[in-house]
Scaffold this motif. Structure first.
Motif, PDB file in Angstrom:
ATOM      1  N   GLU A   1       0.847  -1.197   0.000  1.00  0.00           N
ATOM      2  CA  GLU A   1       0.000   0.000   0.000  1.00  0.00           C
ATOM      3  C   GLU A   1       0.885   1.252   0.000  1.00  0.00           C
ATOM      4  N   PHE A   2       0.524   2.208  -0.864  1.00  0.00           N
ATOM      5  CA  PHE A   2       1.328   3.430  -0.986  1.00  0.00           C
ATOM      6  C   PHE A   2       0.615   4.663  -0.451  1.00  0.00           C
ATOM      7  N   LEU A   3      -0.526   4.489   0.208  1.00  0.00           N
ATOM      8  CA  LEU A   3      -1.251   5.677   0.691  1.00  0.00           C
ATOM      9  C   LEU A   3      -0.404   6.428   1.702  1.00  0.00           C
ATOM     10  N   ALA A   4      -0.580   7.747   1.728  1.00  0.00           N
ATOM     11  CA  ALA A   4       0.042   8.557   2.778  1.00  0.00           C
ATOM     12  C   ALA A   4      -1.072   9.010   3.711  1.00  0.00           C
ATOM     13  N   GLU A   5      -0.780   9.078   4.994  1.00  0.00           N
ATOM     14  CA  GLU A   5      -1.805   9.512   5.948  1.00  0.00           C
ATOM     15  C   GLU A   5      -2.147  10.980   5.696  1.00  0.00           C
ATOM     16  N   GLY A   6      -3.380  11.324   5.976  1.00  0.00           N
ATOM     17  CA  GLY A   6      -3.832  12.700   5.733  1.00  0.00           C
ATOM     18  C   GLY A   6      -4.415  12.868   4.338  1.00  0.00           C
TER      19      GLY A   6
ATOM     20  N   ALA B   1       1.026  15.975  15.787  1.00  0.00           N
ATOM     21  CA  ALA B   1       0.920  14.911  14.782  1.00  0.00           C
ATOM     22  C   ALA B   1       2.166  14.933  13.893  1.00  0.00           C
ATOM     23  N   PHE B   2       2.474  13.812  13.265  1.00  0.00           N
ATOM     24  CA  PHE B   2       3.724  13.761  12.466  1.00  0.00           C
ATOM     25  C   PHE B   2       3.606  14.543  11.179  1.00  0.00           C
ATOM     26  N   LYS B   3       2.368  14.868  10.783  1.00  0.00           N
ATOM     27  CA  LYS B   3       2.133  15.747   9.639  1.00  0.00           C
ATOM     28  C   LYS B   3       0.709  16.267   9.780  1.00  0.00           C
ATOM     29  N   ALA B   4       0.321  17.187   8.916  1.00  0.00           N
ATOM     30  CA  ALA B   4      -1.024  17.752   9.021  1.00  0.00           C
ATOM     31  C   ALA B   4      -2.078  16.731   8.597  1.00  0.00           C
TER      32      ALA B   4
ATOM     33  N   PHE C   1      11.438  13.748   8.994  1.00  0.00           N
ATOM     34  CA  PHE C   1      10.247  12.946   8.728  1.00  0.00           C
ATOM     35  C   PHE C   1       9.832  12.154   9.956  1.00  0.00           C
ATOM     36  N   GLY C   2       8.509  12.049  10.116  1.00  0.00           N
ATOM     37  CA  GLY C   2       7.959  11.180  11.155  1.00  0.00           C
ATOM     38  C   GLY C   2       7.071  10.152  10.494  1.00  0.00           C
ATOM     39  N   GLY C   3       6.168   9.587  11.296  1.00  0.00           N
ATOM     40  CA  GLY C   3       5.253   8.592  10.752  1.00  0.00           C
ATOM     41  C   GLY C   3       5.750   7.187  11.011  1.00  0.00           C
TER      42      GLY C   3
ATOM     43  N   ARG D   1       8.075  18.030  -5.758  1.00  0.00           N
ATOM     44  CA  ARG D   1       7.428  17.521  -4.547  1.00  0.00           C
ATOM     45  C   ARG D   1       8.422  16.825  -3.611  1.00  0.00           C
ATOM     46  N   PHE D   2       8.039  16.806  -2.340  1.00  0.00           N
ATOM     47  CA  PHE D   2       8.849  16.123  -1.323  1.00  0.00           C
ATOM     48  C   PHE D   2      10.228  16.750  -1.135  1.00  0.00           C
ATOM     49  N   LEU D   3      10.255  18.075  -1.232  1.00  0.00           N
ATOM     50  CA  LEU D   3      11.511  18.798  -1.005  1.00  0.00           C
ATOM     51  C   LEU D   3      11.326  19.833   0.102  1.00  0.00           C
ATOM     52  N   LYS D   4      10.402  19.586   1.013  1.00  0.00           N
ATOM     53  CA  LYS D   4      10.112  20.590   2.035  1.00  0.00           C
ATOM     54  C   LYS D   4      10.986  20.316   3.264  1.00  0.00           C
ATOM     55  N   ALA D   5      11.796  21.297   3.608  1.00  0.00           N
ATOM     56  CA  ALA D   5      12.628  21.142   4.808  1.00  0.00           C
ATOM     57  C   ALA D   5      11.756  21.265   6.052  1.00  0.00           C
TER      58      ALA D   5
ATOM     59  N   GLY E   1       9.227  25.120  12.906  1.00  0.00           N
ATOM     60  CA  GLY E   1       9.873  23.874  12.457  1.00  0.00           C
ATOM     61  C   GLY E   1       9.342  23.362  11.142  1.00  0.00           C
ATOM     62  N   ARG E   2       8.384  24.071  10.551  1.00  0.00           N
ATOM     63  CA  ARG E   2       7.826  23.629   9.268  1.00  0.00           C
ATOM     64  C   ARG E   2       7.861  24.732   8.213  1.00  0.00           C
ATOM     65  N   ASN E   3       8.491  25.865   8.535  1.00  0.00           N
ATOM     66  CA  ASN E   3       8.478  27.025   7.620  1.00  0.00           C
ATOM     67  C   ASN E   3       7.061  27.277   7.110  1.00  0.00           C
TER      68      ASN E   3
ATOM     69  N   THR F   1       9.964  -3.207  -3.782  1.00  0.00           N
ATOM     70  CA  THR F   1       9.588  -1.872  -4.266  1.00  0.00           C
ATOM     71  C   THR F   1       8.989  -1.026  -3.155  1.00  0.00           C
ATOM     72  N   LYS F   2       8.220  -1.654  -2.275  1.00  0.00           N
ATOM     73  CA  LYS F   2       7.601  -0.871  -1.196  1.00  0.00           C
ATOM     74  C   LYS F   2       8.676  -0.251  -0.297  1.00  0.00           C
ATOM     75  N   LEU F   3       9.662  -1.058   0.087  1.00  0.00           N
ATOM     76  CA  LEU F   3      10.740  -0.534   0.941  1.00  0.00           C
ATOM     77  C   LEU F   3      11.518   0.550   0.206  1.00  0.00           C
TER      78      LEU F   3
HETATM   79  C1  UDX Z   1       4.640   7.604   3.651  1.00  0.00           C
HETATM   80  C2  UDX Z   1       4.663   7.481   2.121  1.00  0.00           C
HETATM   81  O1  UDX Z   1       4.531   8.783   1.537  1.00  0.00           O
HETATM   82  C3  UDX Z   1       3.535   6.577   1.656  1.00  0.00           C
HETATM   83  O2  UDX Z   1       3.618   6.391   0.245  1.00  0.00           O
HETATM   84  C4  UDX Z   1       3.657   5.245   2.364  1.00  0.00           C
HETATM   85  O3  UDX Z   1       2.606   4.384   1.975  1.00  0.00           O
HETATM   86  C5  UDX Z   1       3.659   5.416   3.873  1.00  0.00           C
HETATM   87  O4  UDX Z   1       4.708   6.318   4.252  1.00  0.00           O
HETATM   88  P1  UDX Z   1       3.232   9.008   5.401  1.00  0.00           P
HETATM   89  O5  UDX Z   1       4.325   8.647   6.334  1.00  0.00           O
HETATM   90  O6  UDX Z   1       1.830   8.754   5.810  1.00  0.00           O
HETATM   91  O7  UDX Z   1       3.430   8.250   3.999  1.00  0.00           O
HETATM   92  O8  UDX Z   1       3.322  10.576   5.039  1.00  0.00           O
HETATM   93  P2  UDX Z   1       4.307  11.436   4.107  1.00  0.00           P
HETATM   94  O9  UDX Z   1       3.497  12.458   3.427  1.00  0.00           O
HETATM   95  O10 UDX Z   1       5.153  10.594   3.269  1.00  0.00           O
HETATM   96  O11 UDX Z   1       5.214  12.197   5.175  1.00  0.00           O
HETATM   97  C6  UDX Z   1       6.166  11.519   5.980  1.00  0.00           C
HETATM   98  C7  UDX Z   1       6.930  12.509   6.824  1.00  0.00           C
HETATM   99  O12 UDX Z   1       7.814  13.277   6.014  1.00  0.00           O
HETATM  100  C8  UDX Z   1       6.040  13.527   7.545  1.00  0.00           C
HETATM  101  O13 UDX Z   1       6.546  13.731   8.854  1.00  0.00           O
HETATM  102  C9  UDX Z   1       6.169  14.774   6.710  1.00  0.00           C
HETATM  103  O14 UDX Z   1       5.950  15.949   7.449  1.00  0.00           O
HETATM  104  C10 UDX Z   1       7.615  14.660   6.257  1.00  0.00           C
HETATM  105  N1  UDX Z   1       7.889  15.386   5.006  1.00  0.00           N
HETATM  106  C11 UDX Z   1       7.271  15.005   3.844  1.00  0.00           C
HETATM  107  C12 UDX Z   1       8.790  16.434   5.012  1.00  0.00           C
HETATM  108  O15 UDX Z   1       9.365  16.787   6.054  1.00  0.00           O
HETATM  109  N2  UDX Z   1       9.047  17.086   3.835  1.00  0.00           N
HETATM  110  C13 UDX Z   1       8.447  16.734   2.663  1.00  0.00           C
HETATM  111  O16 UDX Z   1       8.739  17.386   1.643  1.00  0.00           O
HETATM  112  C14 UDX Z   1       7.527  15.665   2.668  1.00  0.00           C
END
Ligand code: UDX
Ligand code: NAD
Length: 456
Positions: A159-164, A335-338, A270-272, A262-266, A429-431, A217-219
């Motif tokens: 599964e590739f869903l991201a929370e939120g 929360a680890f993200k919004a 990362f949490g989760g 995408r995915f370049l936000k300082a 911490g999230r700009n 691939t998932k890892l």
């Molecule tokens: C992640 C993968 O994105 C998802 O495909 C997989 O199935 C499960 O793991 P998730 O952990 O739910 O999903 O959220 P994600 O949006 O990936 O964020 C992970 C962490 O990275 C969060 O703490 C988020 O705030 C942080 N993050 C993400 C950043 O700090 N910068 C970014 O640019 C993106």
């Protein structure tokens, strides 16, 4: 009569939303989600779902008791099922051999043993959990150690869903990955799993591979995503030393199509529940297969992530005259993200614990994660949980923005400033917040990878 009976074992962040969307999109399948945790199942059957996800409650309301059921009758539902998705937790092992890195597969194995015990006909067993590559081999051995003559086909469907954004991700996935055994029976099982998704996912987005590629691939997908975050966070430290601005750097670098925006936000790191655990699992696998250089390469991604939260607190201390002892600090977000109430591996935990070790007093607010935050901070003194952001920030010396909840942008910062100790600090911490506006109000504002705006 239902076309097929789908069962999902594990009613968590993945099993719950995934099966809700399958039930929604496939009204002629009967979908049941079971769990050993009675209170979780009760919550899925109530108005207060155990998982907060935008849009989830609406999907559940449409399907529950129509073709979507939540139950603890594991034996009965295993008997009834044609296809069993296994979506149990696979955390990092905390004990014994491989502790701290390897995946703890006890929940998966216990599930497999339940399937063997209660099944009385052939079944397709789908690995939905994230698993080490080659787990299907072990799973097959456990499942086929039965004397009932029952045959199981194992399919990997990570599964590739991201929370939120789980519902949007499930309804419109970039891809669905299905891996299976390269035999006629294996291919037939993959087709049956594919047929579920074909109800709403365009066929060209459904990728089929051999089972080991699918597991790996998932890892790898999580490792690559986390690596981007650590790469950017490493550069944020250099930005702070040189006067470069991380958002300007990533915006310009990300315009290159080969890099992507995408995915370049300082941020704080990362949490989760996935990134750290899955990279450590990859590290463990590389070590296991005799590839220490590859293992060390990926381990750095996690080390850099830990460094980022530590660095943030060190910067706070430096700015606040080298002490936060007995100072009140308001924490916006846990929360680890919004858009989630999940706090697993949230960088807020590391930041808060370090601040408490420095004898600060914390006032934490989060719109959805306060209950989980209370669990994470059990045993710590001088930490308060506030239902209202203004209560959390009243009279504090400093504010920490730990989660990127958009609603934090809309707070009345003039009122907050007026009620704060001076000099008033914000450590974003999230700009996330509007730095210039806050500086004009009178705050000293520190971000990640940015020059601080200070009054002195
Ligand atoms: C992640 C993968 O994105 C998802 O495909 C997989 O199935 C499960 O793991 P998730 O952990 O739910 O999903 O959220 P994600 O949006 O990936 O964020 C992970 C962490 O990275 C969060 O703490 C988020 O705030 C942080 N993050 C993400 C950043 O700090 N910068 C970014 O640019 C993106
Ligand atoms: P979770 O802890 O929220 O849910 C797992 C559920 O499985 C729990 O409710 C637990 O009680 C249940 N369970 C454990 N053993 C059981 C058994 N023997 N019988 C019945 N139920 C049992 O975990 P999650 O976040 O849903 O993750 C599940 C899997 O999916 C993990 O492998 C994870 O790595 C992977 N994954 C998670 C995400 C995510 O965003 N959370 C995304 C993609 C993949």
């Amino acid at each position: 009569m239902a076309k097929k009976n789908i069962l999902c074992i594990g009613a968590g962040y993945v099993g719950g939303p995934t099966m809700a969307v399958i039930a929604d999109k496939c009204p002629d399948y009967r979908v049941t989600v079971v769990d050993i945790n009675q209170s979780r199942i009760d919550a899925w059957n109530s108005d207060k779902l155990p998982v907060f996800e935008p849009g989830l409650a609406e999907v559940v309301a449409r399907c529950r008791n129509r073709n979507l059921f939540y139950s603890t009758d594991i034996p009965g539902e295993i008997k009834r099922a044609d296809i069993i998705f296994v979506s149990v937790n696979t955390p990092t092992k905390t004990f014994g051999y491989g502790a701290g890195k390897a995946a703890d597969l006890q929940f998966l194995e216990k599930t497999a043993r339940s399937i063997v015990e209660y099944a009385d006909s052939d079944k397709i067993v789908v690995e939905k959990s994230t698993l080490p590559v080659r787990t299907a081999q072990a799973l097959s051995r456990v499942l086929h150690a039965n004397t009932k003559g029952i045959h199981f086909q194992i399919v990997s469907n990570p599964e590739f869903l991201a929370e939120g954004t789980a519902i949007a991700d499930l309804e419109s996935p970039d891809r669905v990955l299905i891996g299976g055994m390269e035999t006629p029976e294996g291919r037939k099982a993959m087709e049956e799993v594919s047929a579920i998704y074909e109800n709403w996912v365009p066929k060209e987005r459904i990728i089929t591979t051999n089972i080991w590629s699918s597991e790996l691939t998932k890892l790898v997908s999580n490792a690559l995503l986390a690596q981007r975050v650590s790469s950017v966070n490493s550069i944020s430290a250099l930005c702070e030393r040189t006067g470069a601005d991380i958002d300007q750097v990533t915006a310009a670098a990300g315009r290159d199509k080969r890099i992507g925006a995408r995915f370049l936000k300082a941020g704080l790191g990362f949490g989760g529940s996935c990134f750290k655990k899955d990279i450590l699992n990859l590290v463990y696998l590389c070590e296991h297969y005799g590839l220490p250089e590859v293992a060390a390469y990926w381990e750095e991604v996690v080390k850099l992530n830990d460094y980022q939260a530590k660095r943030f607190v060190e910067n706070m201390l430096g700015a606040m005259f080298n002490t936060v002892a007995d100072k009140r600090i308001g924490v916006l977000g846990f929360a680890f993200k919004a858009d989630t109430g999940d706090t697993r591996e949230s960088p807020a935990i590391a930041v808060c614990r370090q601040l408490l070790e420095e004898h600060a007093e914390l006032f934490i607010y989060d719109p959805k994660a306060l209950e989980n935050a209370k669990q994470d901070m059990i045993g710590y003194q001088k930490v308060h949980f506030c239902e209202d952001p203004y209560d959390a920030l009243k009279g504090v010396h400093a504010i920490v923005v730990a989660t990127d909840w958009q609603c934090f942008k809309d707070l009345d910062y003039q009122k907050i400033f007026d009620d704060m100790e001076k000099p008033a600090f914000i450590f974003d911490g999230r700009n996330l917040l509007d730095r210039k506006k806050l500086f004009e109000i009178g705050f000293n504002i520190y971000g990640i990878g940015k020059k601080p705006l200070t009054k002195f």
